[in-house]
Enzyme design. Structure first.
Site, PDB file in Angstrom:
ATOM      1  N   CYS B  91       0.871  -1.229   0.118  1.00 43.69           N
ATOM      2  CA  CYS B  91      -0.080  -0.093  -0.066  1.00 43.69           C
ATOM      3  C   CYS B  91       0.844   1.055   0.092  1.00 43.69           C
ATOM      4  O   CYS B  91       2.108   1.036   0.247  1.00 43.69           O
ATOM      5  CB  CYS B  91      -1.067  -0.096   0.909  1.00 43.69           C
ATOM      6  N   ASP B 497      -7.394 -26.229   0.499  1.00 43.06           N
ATOM      7  CA  ASP B 497      -6.443 -26.851   1.121  1.00 43.06           C
ATOM      8  C   ASP B 497      -6.770 -26.659   2.756  1.00 43.06           C
ATOM      9  O   ASP B 497      -7.242 -25.730   2.740  1.00 43.06           O
ATOM     10  CB  ASP B 497      -4.910 -26.532   0.882  1.00 43.06           C
ATOM     11  N   ASP B 694      -1.306 -22.801   0.012  1.00 43.65           N
ATOM     12  CA  ASP B 694      -0.452 -21.869   0.628  1.00 43.65           C
ATOM     13  C   ASP B 694       1.110 -22.491   0.552  1.00 43.65           C
ATOM     14  O   ASP B 694       1.922 -21.652   0.941  1.00 43.65           O
ATOM     15  CB  ASP B 694      -0.906 -21.460   2.011  1.00 43.65           C
ATOM     16  N   ASP B 698       1.820 -27.295  -2.218  1.00 47.61           N
ATOM     17  CA  ASP B 698       0.779 -26.812  -3.223  1.00 47.61           C
ATOM     18  C   ASP B 698       1.239 -26.211  -4.424  1.00 47.61           C
ATOM     19  O   ASP B 698       0.339 -26.101  -5.405  1.00 47.61           O
ATOM     20  CB  ASP B 698      -0.139 -25.706  -2.394  1.00 47.61           C
TER      21      ASP B 698
END
Lengths: 59, 818
Positions: B91, B497, B694, B698
């Site tokens: 940000c 997951d 995550d 995976d």
């Protein structure tokens, strides 16, 4: 009405100046990163910590 | 663990998650930059655990490394410029923090961080300030830095954007002026405007319109010329004919002093065309940063072994063919080579698509950028720099990135047919009208060319995609790969997951049951020695909680495990003090082979520790559900998606979570390849599958799904493999994001229908001579404008309460993660 023969070319010269200024700004990367710049004005660079409300200590 | 790590931020003591964050928070506060916590949008960047290790960055002070990335600045003596990739810029507050903290350092003359790309440009005096100092400070702030060679593609993109902006500005200003003059004439003529004024306005319009045509519209002419030479047609051909023809004819009529001039129409036409192209270009440039992900994969340093086995850390740029390097487990191979000593497993999924870690031993080739999962190995380097497979893939990605998204390409194809037809119609119209009324033939042909310009058609897609993508990003779902948004909208199955996705991933080690062969303290020490080699969330539980479980509060014995091999989805094996140990799930231990007592009915997941002669201990671990997980699953089902749960965990634990969340379809004990085959199975049944995960294990599964979503707290590898990244803690943006992506697709369809309907209905009117060129230009602009405005609606769609979730909280409470 003949005054427009002077005023309109004068306006065009101003226009040239505006175009030059814009080109200068673009060349200096003023428009490269527009996402963060909108925030920058809200963020003071070196501000002393402001006094806290008592609510801060409720833990 | 409350009360363990504290730092004074903004005058008040606050708790932090770890020692690194506490140090970062103290640093931020000392520099007077505590405002960061007030301005940041989200919980801040995930920190790689080793980011504070400044010694790692010392290689960047070596002259050869510096030369590889830093350009010297022609303007200032001794000053150099370098581009640095930052991980975790989320940000504007991050941007502000980085710029603010580096700007204070002596020797730094300019810092610029681009929020959209996470790239930073630094101009500084290397003599005054070593680059490692800068990188160390960035790492201390939690933004893992990676200096990169000045990216030619990105620089070219920035140049193209600047150029387009200038052309757009000239066209816009020119259009406004010419329109003013045209309005004066349209209003003035019926009121009896004198000829000298009429003449004057024509000349002035010509003066203003000429740079618009020659400068702003130049790209259209160039591309049209290219098309003609390649014997194809694109939108640029009729556009060029309309602009060029209109301009030439208008100049001719200005010269003659009578007849209609079209300067207003052609400048307006040029401006709106350029505006559309500009928006579309921005969408394209913003879309994919896959190449950056690859650059992050490229290791920066390597451990070179000289003749007598002495190791020195050097930069990858200094590597030469024939060098011998040592690669530790968990590190990326620095370049392509061949193993000369040791054996290991390498994860090459990101490079080759091969999902199973590959066994590699002496004599086998390894790929630079792949991950060493197993043990330390020595590698003889065979290819470096631009010759490596990784840089080949990077080049391919750059090419793919220059392409337009698949849907936009389809629209281009439609537009091409349309353009061919338009040219044909225009010629026919010109021929017919020159028979009927030669004085109007030109004007009508011009109107046909302008009115049929399919620019609304080409705008329809990119504007909707950009706005939709931007909306998703603000809502907490980052689109990192092209086409993900379209595919997300069409998905009908979500595979989740368990560990770290539906659950918090902060697994707690709850209890230890020993079999009596070793005391609990010893079992815990053995487990910790093995688990400290893993990145799996389970391992984190051991690292965090093992010492607390030692009976009587005695200190934990410190053991070192060697030759630790990670078996994804199963467990770890390694050697401690001469004995071979395994820790992992039941199947992993029984597969050794060992016979085990039956599993007890205790809730939670069990982790088993064994040596060659039998079971040593059973650890009970528990993972809490992520807040809002149940709600997200309910929402997904309400939107017509079928949730699946697939986990490498034991079936009993998976079933328990599935039951609590109300998921009917679940599979436990899944290895990565099982998950992948589950995806293939569902895809074969005609389903479009979203995979949410995550972990390292995976990553290949994510790559196999139609759309893949990684969590921001997950491993970097998983994020690299995913097409989307959830940027917050909550799963809520996922169902909300699917809603937004469906709406985006709907808007695209509306836009396509709208622009096609406009073009097809306006054509006969223009051909019949009922539309003057200025009205055609207005119609063209109006249709484009409607399409753009329709797309902009997407930016205001509600997307749950996920926008800036942390901001009010951070100023009030004591939670302040680095």
């Amino acid at each position: 009405m003949e005054i427009i023969f002077v005023l309109i070319p004068l306006g065009l010269i101003l226009l040239l100046f505006a175009v030059w200024a814009f080109f200068w700004a673009v060349r200096n990367r003023q428009f490269d990163n527009l996402d963060a710049e909108a925030w920058r004005i809200l963020m003071d660079g070196d501000q002393a910590p402001p006094p806290r409300e008592p609510a801060d200590r409720d833990r | 663990m409350p009360g363990r790590f504290q730092a004074v931020v903004d005058g008040a003591e606050r708790e932090l998650c770890c020692v690194g964050c506490a140090a970062a928070a103290r640093l931020i506060d000392q520099m007077g930059l505590a405002n960061y916590y007030r301005f940041r949008d989200e919980g801040g960047a995930p920190r790689p655990p080793d980011a504070v290790d400044r010694a790692r960055y010392a290689v960047w002070d070596r002259p050869r490394m510096l030369d590889a990335v830093a350009r010297s600045c022609p303007g200032a003596a001794g000053e150099r410029e370098v581009e640095i990739l930052l991980e975790g810029i989320r940000c504007a507050a991050c941007v502000w923090l980085v710029e603010g903290s580096l700007g204070q350092l002596p020797g730094v003359s300019e810092v610029q961080v681009a929020l959209a790309t996470g790239r930073m440009r630094l101009q500084w005096q290397p003599a005054e300030l070593p680059l490692s100092e800068v990188l160390g400070r960035l790492a201390a702030l939690g933004f893992a830095p990676q200096p990169v060679e000045g990216n030619v593609v990105l620089e070219a993109q920035a140049r193209a954007r600047r150029q387009a902006l200038k052309r757009l500005f000239v066209a816009g200003i020119g259009m406004m002026q010419v329109m003013t003059f045209a309005a004066a004439v349209y209003i003035g003529l019926p009121a009896g405007m004198e000829d000298q004024f009429h003449e004057f306005f024509r000349i002035i319009s010509m003066i203003v319109a000429t740079p618009v045509v020659l400068y702003s519209a130049a790209p259209f002419f160039r591309r049209a010329w290219l098309d003609i030479r390649l014997r194809t047609v694109s939108m640029d051909v009729p556009v060029s004919i309309a602009i060029g023809g209109g301009w030439a004819a208008s100049i001719w009529f200005t010269w003659l002093g009578h007849g209609e001039v079209y300067f207003d129409s052609i400048t307006m036409f040029t401006f709106y065309l350029l505006l559309g192209r500009y928006l579309e270009m921005q969408a394209r440039h913003r879309a994919g940063d896959v190449a950056d992900a690859l650059a992050r994969l490229t290791p920066q340093s390597a451990m070179r072994l000289d003749a007598d086995g002495q190791a020195t850390v050097i930069g990858v740029a200094e590597l030469e063919v024939g060098d011998r390097v040592r690669v530790l487990p968990g590190e990326h191979f620095p370049a392509d080579g061949r193993i000369v000593a040791g054996r290991t497993h390498a994860d090459e999924s990101l490079l080759t698509g091969e999902s199973v870690p590959q066994s590699r031993q002496a004599g086998d080739a390894v790929i630079g950028g792949s991950l060493n999962l197993g043990a330390a190995v020595d590698v003889s380097i065979e290819r470096v720099g631009g010759d490596t497979l990784l840089s080949g893939i990077a080049r391919m990605l750059h090419r793919a990135q220059a392409e337009r998204p698949p849907m936009a390409r389809a629209a281009d194809r439609i537009a091409r047919w349309f353009v061919g037809g338009t040219l044909l119609v225009a010629c026919t119209v010109f021929w017919i009208w020159s028979q009927l009324d030669p004085s109007r033939a030109f004007e009508i042909t011009l109107a046909v060319l302008i009115v049929t310009c399919p620019c609304a058609l080409s705008l329809a897609m990119p504007t909707a995609l950009t706005t939709g993508t931007g909306r998703l990003a603000r809502g907490g779902l980052l689109v990192t790969r092209q086409g993900s948004l379209e595919r997300l909208a069409r998905a009908d199955t979500v595979i989740l997951d368990k560990t770290g996705t539906l659950t918090q991933g902060r697994i707690r080690l709850r209890a230890v049951e020993v079999t009596g062969r070793e005391p609990a303290a010893r079992a815990l020490a053995l487990a910790l020695a093995l688990e400290s080699h893993s990145e799996h969330p389970l391992a984190g539980a051991f690292v965090a909680d093992a010492s607390a479980l030692v009976p009587d509060g005695a200190p934990l014995e410190s053991l070192v495990a060697t030759e630790v091999v990670n078996h994804p989805g199963q467990g770890l094996s390694g050697i401690i003090a001469g004995g071979e140990y395994r820790i992992g799930n039941r199947a992993f231990i029984t597969g050794w082979p060992l016979s085990l007592p039956d599993a007890s009915a205790e809730p939670g997941t069990e982790v088993l520790l064994a040596d060659r002669s039998g079971l040593l201990a059973v650890f009970r671990v528990e993972d809490q559900l992520r807040p809002g997980a149940a709600r997200a699953v309910t929402d997904l089902r309400a939107m017509g998606l079928e949730p699946w749960l697939a986990s490498g965990d034991q079936p009993a634990a998976v079933a328990e979570v599935a039951r609590r969340l109300g998921i009917d379809s679940w599979r436990g004990g899944q290895l990565p390849e099982d998950k992948l085959s589950l995806i293939r199975e569902l895809q074969a049944a005609g389903r479009r599958v979203v995979m949410v995960g995550d972990g390292i294990n995976d990553a290949p599964v994510l790559a196999g799904a139609d759309v893949s979503v990684a969590l921001v707290r997950g491993t970097p590898l998983a994020q690299n493999a995913a097409g989307m990244v959830l940027t917050g803690e909550s799963l809520a943006p996922l169902p909300a994001g699917i809603g937004v992506s469906r709406q985006t697709l709907r808007v695209i369809r509306q836009n396509l229908g709208l622009s096609l309907a406009y073009n097809l209905s306006a054509l006969p009117l223009a051909a019949a001579g009922l539309v003057p060129p200025w009205l055609a230009a207005i119609g063209m602009s109006a249709s484009s404008l409607i399409v753009v405005l329709n797309a902009l609606r997407l930016g205001r769609l509600p997307m749950g309460e996920t926008v800036t979730p942390d901001r009010p909280q951070v100023t009030r409470t004591q939670a302040a993660g680095g």
